[in-house]
Design an enzyme around this catalytic site. Sequence first.
Site, short mmCIF file in Angstrom:
data_model
loop_
_atom_site.label_atom_id
_atom_site.label_comp_id
_atom_site.label_asym_id
_atom_site.label_seq_id
_atom_site.Cartn_x
_atom_site.Cartn_y
_atom_site.Cartn_z
N CYS A 78 0.82 -1.22 0.00
CA CYS A 78 0.00 0.00 0.00
C CYS A 78 0.85 1.26 0.00
O CYS A 78 1.69 1.46 0.89
CB CYS A 78 -0.92 -0.02 1.21
SG CYS A 78 -1.71 1.55 1.57
N GLY A 79 0.64 2.12 -0.99
CA GLY A 79 1.42 3.35 -1.10
C GLY A 79 1.23 4.28 0.08
O GLY A 79 2.18 4.91 0.57
N HIS A 80 0.00 4.39 0.59
CA HIS A 80 -0.26 5.27 1.73
C HIS A 80 0.39 4.72 3.01
O HIS A 80 0.83 5.48 3.86
CB HIS A 80 -1.76 5.44 1.93
CG HIS A 80 -2.43 6.12 0.77
ND1 HIS A 80 -2.00 7.33 0.27
CD2 HIS A 80 -3.47 5.76 0.00
CE1 HIS A 80 -2.76 7.68 -0.74
NE2 HIS A 80 -3.65 6.73 -0.93
N CYS A 81 0.42 3.40 3.12
CA CYS A 81 1.09 2.78 4.27
C CYS A 81 2.58 3.09 4.26
O CYS A 81 3.20 3.36 5.29
CB CYS A 81 0.87 1.27 4.26
SG CYS A 81 -0.88 0.77 4.29
#
Length: 521
Positions: A78-81
């Site tokens: 996950c990019g946001h993670c």
Amino acid sequence: MSRWSILALLLGLLLVAAPFSKHQLAAASDEYDDDDEDAPSAPKDDDEKDVVVVTVKNWDDTVKKAKFALVEFYAPWCGHCKSLKPHYAKAATILKAAVPDAIIAKVDATVEESLGSKFSVQGYPTLKWFVDGELVSDYGGSRDTEGIVNWVKKKTGPPAVSVEDADKLKSLEADNEVLVLGYFSELKGADYETFKSFASKTEDVAFAETTSAEVAQAAGLEAAGTVAVIKNFPGEAREVAVSSDLSGLEAFVKGEKLPATIEFSQENSGKIFNSGIPKQLILWASPDELAADAEVMSAYRAASKKFKGQLVFVTVNNEGEGSEPVTNFFGLKGASSPVLLGFHMEKNRKYKLSEPLTAASVEAFAASVADGSAQPEYKSQPVPEDPVEEGVTVVVGKSVDSVVMDPTKDVLLEVYAPWCGHCKQLEPTYKKLAKRFKKVSSVVIAKMDGTENEHPSIEVKGFPTIIFFPAGEDKTPIALEGGDRSLKALTKFIKSKAKIPYELPKKSGGAEEAASEKDEL
């Protein structure tokens, strides 16, 4: 696409939880492929030494036994993670010393699926707050180090820190970009209770209280019963705003807690989208145009002072790595800068200044966005010459009214994103659905690229979004709820919502297909 991921794009966004626009913009900036859900979990590095790794096996010995626990449910891809990771790790280290009763933990929800399911995790990252091992709430702060630290401190300590001397005030200022200080002759009475109540409910800034005249003087306060917002933003001089109107405390703090302009970035997204101010102005410009002494920036900063508390004034370096979400969200590829945009998060409305950018035009445009008189803009691709692809009608922003809003048709519309893994998985089923209804003239099976097209009647909170528009003059949209997007489920959904009676043509092919048809009906 998670909620934080929308302007988390934008930004849900560059999300925590918010309307579509905030999520879509954020989702567009994801650096992962939705299809890669089986990617292996990355090992914890030294920077995360104070983040507790939680699994099903050690849940009872960690979260259950902790007085307080903030738990991040994440996916390695996950990019946001990935963007949250350094902030979360740094916050864990700070809080280990500041709040020893609290643990900062993480769960790889792609591995520990039962935990994700137990706590209704539907997007990444999802952060949840536990007290004595019991789930109390979702995390409600910004997703940067300071925001996480302040939020946990607020949850575990008094609403406001008592300050007895100027040195303590100086120390608090060093730890917090924004500090709200209340000065009272004694810590009781109506004004103090108003201050304490507001402090207990406000999680994105730090609060302090004092009865010391020395502390008050250092904060620029002269009379008891007054409040100061002390700002120490990076690269800017210390600034103090003072108010004696405790009845207007919420509006005062809301208008003062952000810098005059704030750069759009993953780190600042929480401050922008959780500011309590739903409307934003966005200056999309080159680094030279964003320089402090540039004419464009001077005009922008001047307007920001006049609309403090009404609009968040955001800047976007259109040559920077973080500009792509805004560029895509507002359709600015190939545009000449500077461009001045407006955005209303709650209504997912976008605006654009159409005249040359001057001090007068910036102020007038800001006023129109603030008072709601600005005319919204909606993206649209050109109307295709042949709008039907394998039985599915291709809709663009400009053709929504003629196709989707046609009162003589029952219309099922899928709003998708070309990069969305779930949309790709749905595609063959959706084509089969179109084929199934090919000879039903009253039903239209349609799709629209939600990254390139918009319409005020279509609200999208994630990809894919499937909406049914029943025939008739009142085309009130009905969203498909739940995760079942099988051919059977979609067929039943249309059957249950259609206003115009129809009969599906009988299949040929033996008992197996006949049974399948019976299921679909």
